[in-house]
Write a protein that holds these residues in place. Structure first.
Motif, mmCIF file in Angstrom:
data_model
loop_
_atom_site.group_PDB
_atom_site.id
_atom_site.type_symbol
_atom_site.label_atom_id
_atom_site.label_comp_id
_atom_site.label_asym_id
_atom_site.label_seq_id
_atom_site.Cartn_x
_atom_site.Cartn_y
_atom_site.Cartn_z
ATOM 1 N N ASP A 42 0.858 -1.180 0.000
ATOM 2 C CA ASP A 42 0.000 0.000 0.000
ATOM 3 C C ASP A 42 0.895 1.231 0.000
ATOM 4 O O ASP A 42 1.523 1.564 0.999
ATOM 5 C CB ASP A 42 -0.895 -0.043 1.242
ATOM 6 N N ASP A 43 0.972 1.878 -1.166
ATOM 7 C CA ASP A 43 1.883 3.005 -1.326
ATOM 8 C C ASP A 43 1.144 4.309 -1.038
ATOM 9 O O ASP A 43 0.816 5.076 -1.935
ATOM 10 C CB ASP A 43 2.441 2.985 -2.757
ATOM 11 N N GLY A 44 0.857 4.535 0.215
ATOM 12 C CA GLY A 44 0.180 5.762 0.627
ATOM 13 C C GLY A 44 -1.193 5.942 0.004
ATOM 14 O O GLY A 44 -1.518 7.012 -0.497
ATOM 15 N N PHE A 64 -0.857 -10.977 2.092
ATOM 16 C CA PHE A 64 -0.116 -10.136 3.026
ATOM 17 C C PHE A 64 -0.168 -8.682 2.571
ATOM 18 O O PHE A 64 -0.393 -8.417 1.390
ATOM 19 C CB PHE A 64 1.349 -10.589 3.096
ATOM 20 N N TYR A 65 0.033 -7.784 3.495
ATOM 21 C CA TYR A 65 0.080 -6.369 3.115
ATOM 22 C C TYR A 65 1.290 -5.709 3.762
ATOM 23 O O TYR A 65 1.768 -6.136 4.814
ATOM 24 C CB TYR A 65 -1.203 -5.635 3.509
ATOM 25 N N ILE A 66 1.787 -4.686 3.079
ATOM 26 C CA ILE A 66 2.817 -3.820 3.658
ATOM 27 C C ILE A 66 2.279 -2.409 3.491
ATOM 28 O O ILE A 66 2.028 -1.976 2.366
ATOM 29 C CB ILE A 66 4.159 -3.938 2.904
ATOM 30 N N GLU A 67 2.076 -1.719 4.570
ATOM 31 C CA GLU A 67 1.582 -0.349 4.481
ATOM 32 C C GLU A 67 2.762 0.598 4.615
ATOM 33 O O GLU A 67 3.445 0.601 5.640
ATOM 34 C CB GLU A 67 0.554 -0.091 5.599
ATOM 35 N N LEU A 68 3.018 1.412 3.592
ATOM 36 C CA LEU A 68 4.094 2.398 3.681
ATOM 37 C C LEU A 68 3.572 3.641 4.395
ATOM 38 O O LEU A 68 2.376 3.902 4.424
ATOM 39 C CB LEU A 68 4.624 2.741 2.291
ATOM 40 N N SER A 69 4.503 4.412 4.967
ATOM 41 C CA SER A 69 4.091 5.539 5.790
ATOM 42 C C SER A 69 3.529 6.708 4.972
ATOM 43 O O SER A 69 2.849 7.572 5.488
ATOM 44 C CB SER A 69 5.269 6.024 6.632
ATOM 45 N N ARG A 70 3.849 6.732 3.691
ATOM 46 C CA ARG A 70 3.293 7.744 2.782
ATOM 47 C C ARG A 70 3.467 7.241 1.360
ATOM 48 O O ARG A 70 3.895 6.101 1.162
ATOM 49 C CB ARG A 70 4.009 9.083 2.968
ATOM 50 N N ASN A 71 3.140 8.071 0.375
ATOM 51 C CA ASN A 71 3.352 7.680 -1.016
ATOM 52 C C ASN A 71 4.823 7.856 -1.394
ATOM 53 O O ASN A 71 5.331 8.974 -1.446
ATOM 54 C CB ASN A 71 2.447 8.535 -1.928
ATOM 55 N N PHE A 72 5.497 6.726 -1.611
ATOM 56 C CA PHE A 72 6.920 6.785 -1.967
ATOM 57 C C PHE A 72 7.135 6.642 -3.469
ATOM 58 O O PHE A 72 8.222 6.877 -3.966
ATOM 59 C CB PHE A 72 7.698 5.673 -1.248
ATOM 60 N N LEU A 78 7.713 -1.199 -4.922
ATOM 61 C CA LEU A 78 8.075 -2.509 -5.457
ATOM 62 C C LEU A 78 9.278 -3.094 -4.708
ATOM 63 O O LEU A 78 9.320 -4.284 -4.376
ATOM 64 C CB LEU A 78 8.396 -2.355 -6.948
ATOM 65 N N LYS A 79 10.233 -2.236 -4.402
ATOM 66 C CA LYS A 79 11.423 -2.674 -3.647
ATOM 67 C C LYS A 79 11.002 -3.207 -2.278
ATOM 68 O O LYS A 79 11.498 -4.249 -1.830
ATOM 69 C CB LYS A 79 12.386 -1.487 -3.505
ATOM 70 N N ALA A 80 10.062 -2.503 -1.630
ATOM 71 C CA ALA A 80 9.565 -2.945 -0.323
ATOM 72 C C ALA A 80 9.003 -4.359 -0.418
ATOM 73 O O ALA A 80 9.283 -5.219 0.420
ATOM 74 C CB ALA A 80 8.496 -1.980 0.191
ATOM 75 N N GLY A 81 8.214 -4.601 -1.464
ATOM 76 C CA GLY A 81 7.625 -5.923 -1.657
ATOM 77 C C GLY A 81 8.687 -6.987 -1.906
ATOM 78 O O GLY A 81 8.647 -8.072 -1.321
ATOM 79 N N TYR A 300 12.189 3.383 1.668
ATOM 80 C CA TYR A 300 10.765 3.422 2.010
ATOM 81 C C TYR A 300 10.638 3.213 3.515
ATOM 82 O O TYR A 300 11.569 2.716 4.159
ATOM 83 C CB TYR A 300 10.006 2.307 1.267
ATOM 84 N N ILE A 301 9.508 3.602 4.060
ATOM 85 C CA ILE A 301 9.278 3.404 5.494
ATOM 86 C C ILE A 301 7.965 2.650 5.666
ATOM 87 O O ILE A 301 6.944 3.010 5.060
ATOM 88 C CB ILE A 301 9.210 4.758 6.240
ATOM 89 N N ILE A 302 8.011 1.598 6.471
ATOM 90 C CA ILE A 302 6.827 0.766 6.664
ATOM 91 C C ILE A 302 6.057 1.214 7.906
ATOM 92 O O ILE A 302 6.645 1.414 8.965
ATOM 93 C CB ILE A 302 7.234 -0.712 6.795
#
Ligand code: UDP
Ligand code: MG
Length: 310
Positions: A42-44, A64-72, A78-81, A300-302
């Motif tokens: 989830d990119d913001g 699974f989900y990864i919520e980023l702290s804002r729109n990166f 993609l790198k986070a994933g 990125y920040i999760i």
């Protein structure tokens, strides 16, 4: 035990698409002998994408989900994933269903044949606007003439990567990401599959012309320093060219009473003033990148995730 395939999907305001894409992926894997996990990044998102994915994740242990702290942006998302995928191979694709999950079958078959990277090439899509098609063609022409790593037209971030490739990619500490170029640069054995893209299922494209332009500059300057070399060659060429002017200057000095030259002078000054600014700007872009990288900030920040660390 069967092999695990990770699916990574960056999503920015895709509430209407996530359910559909997850269902399509589920259907594909029903016929395949693999275990799978779907990671939605989830990119913001400002809509209910995350809420929907959280609900689905509660019912389905594949999700699974990864919520980023804002729109990166798409690339950091993609790198986070990729960083959090656990599979023996990882497939990345867009959330908007332009990348058909049905192609997984062919991609996985090629992976089983021994290819480390299976990437896809979008065939000319007549339903896209003329402008978008043209910008895409010019985008790659420009990119390849200015860069050392060849990028093929129509390649997007719809690809399969083997575990060993992903592990190496995870080590990359650069925060200036142009993933399709970086993966090409990595080498290994790569195989291309051509496919017909589908229309965006719902919502609107997040890439407008100004974002495309940014991606082009970004693509070139993150892959090579060729533009700097171009500046040197251009300088030599113009210096040589200016020698042609010497006979005229000598003639004017010795024989002409009045030398007319205001127009040519002003054009030359303006032209070279502009050229110098452009080249200064190019140098500036590289210095800016060094500045950003030297801060060493995370890409990125999760904010939250349901992926457990092992
Ligand atoms: N995306 C993202 N962050 C952004 C912009 C886009 O994660 O800041 C995602 C988006 O949800 C989609 C993918 O990146 O899954 C590609 O975006 P889009 O479809 O808008 O681009 P296009 O296909 O028009 O090039
Ligand atoms: Mg799209």
């Amino acid at each position: 035990m069967s092999k695990l395939v990770s699916i990574v999907i960056p999503a920015h305001n895709e509430e209407e698409n996530v359910v559909v894409i997850i269902n399509r992926i589920k259907q594909v894997f029903e016929k395949l002998p693999y275990a799978y996990e779907i990671i939605i990044v989830d990119d913001g998102c400002k809509d209910s994408t995350l809420l929907i994915v959280k609900q689905l994740a509660a019912e389905n242990h594949h999700i699974f989900y990864i919520e980023l702290s804002r729109n990166f942006g798409h690339q950091p998302a993609l790198k986070a994933g990729l960083d959090h995928a656990k599979g023996d191979c990882v497939i990345s694709l867009d959330a908007d269903l332009q990348h058909p999950p049905e192609l997984f079958v062919e991609m996985l078959a090629k992976w089983e044949e021994g290819y480390d990277v299976v990437y896809t090439r979008r065939q000319e899509d007549m339903s896209l606007s003329m402008r978008k098609r043209k910008t895409s063609v010019y985008f790659y022409k420009l990119l390849n003439s200015l860069s050392d790593t060849e990028i093929e037209p129509g390649t997007a971030d719809f690809r399969l990567m083997d575990r060993k490739v992903v592990d190496i990619f995870k080590e990359f500490k650069e925060n200036d990401l142009f993933i399709r170029g970086m993966v090409k640069w990595l080498g290994f054995t790569q195989f291309a599959i051509d496919y017909m893209p589908s229309k965006r299922f719902a919502g609107s494209s997040k890439y407008n012309l100004s974002k495309m332009r940014k991606l082009a500059v970004h693509g070139v300057t993150s892959l090579s320093v060729k533009p700097l070399h171009t500046a040197v060659y251009l300088g030599f060429f113009i210096s040589l060219l200016s020698l042609l002017y010497v006979p005229y200057v000598a003639y004017a000095y010795f024989f002409a009473k009045h030398v007319n030259g205001w127009a040519s002078l002003i054009v030359t000054v303006a032209f070279f003033g502009g050229l110098q600014l452009i080249i200064l700007g190019i140098i500036g872009i590289y210095i800016g990148k060094m500045f950003m990288q030297s801060k060493n900030r995370p890409t990125y920040i999760i904010r939250s995730t349901n992926i457990k660390r092992d």
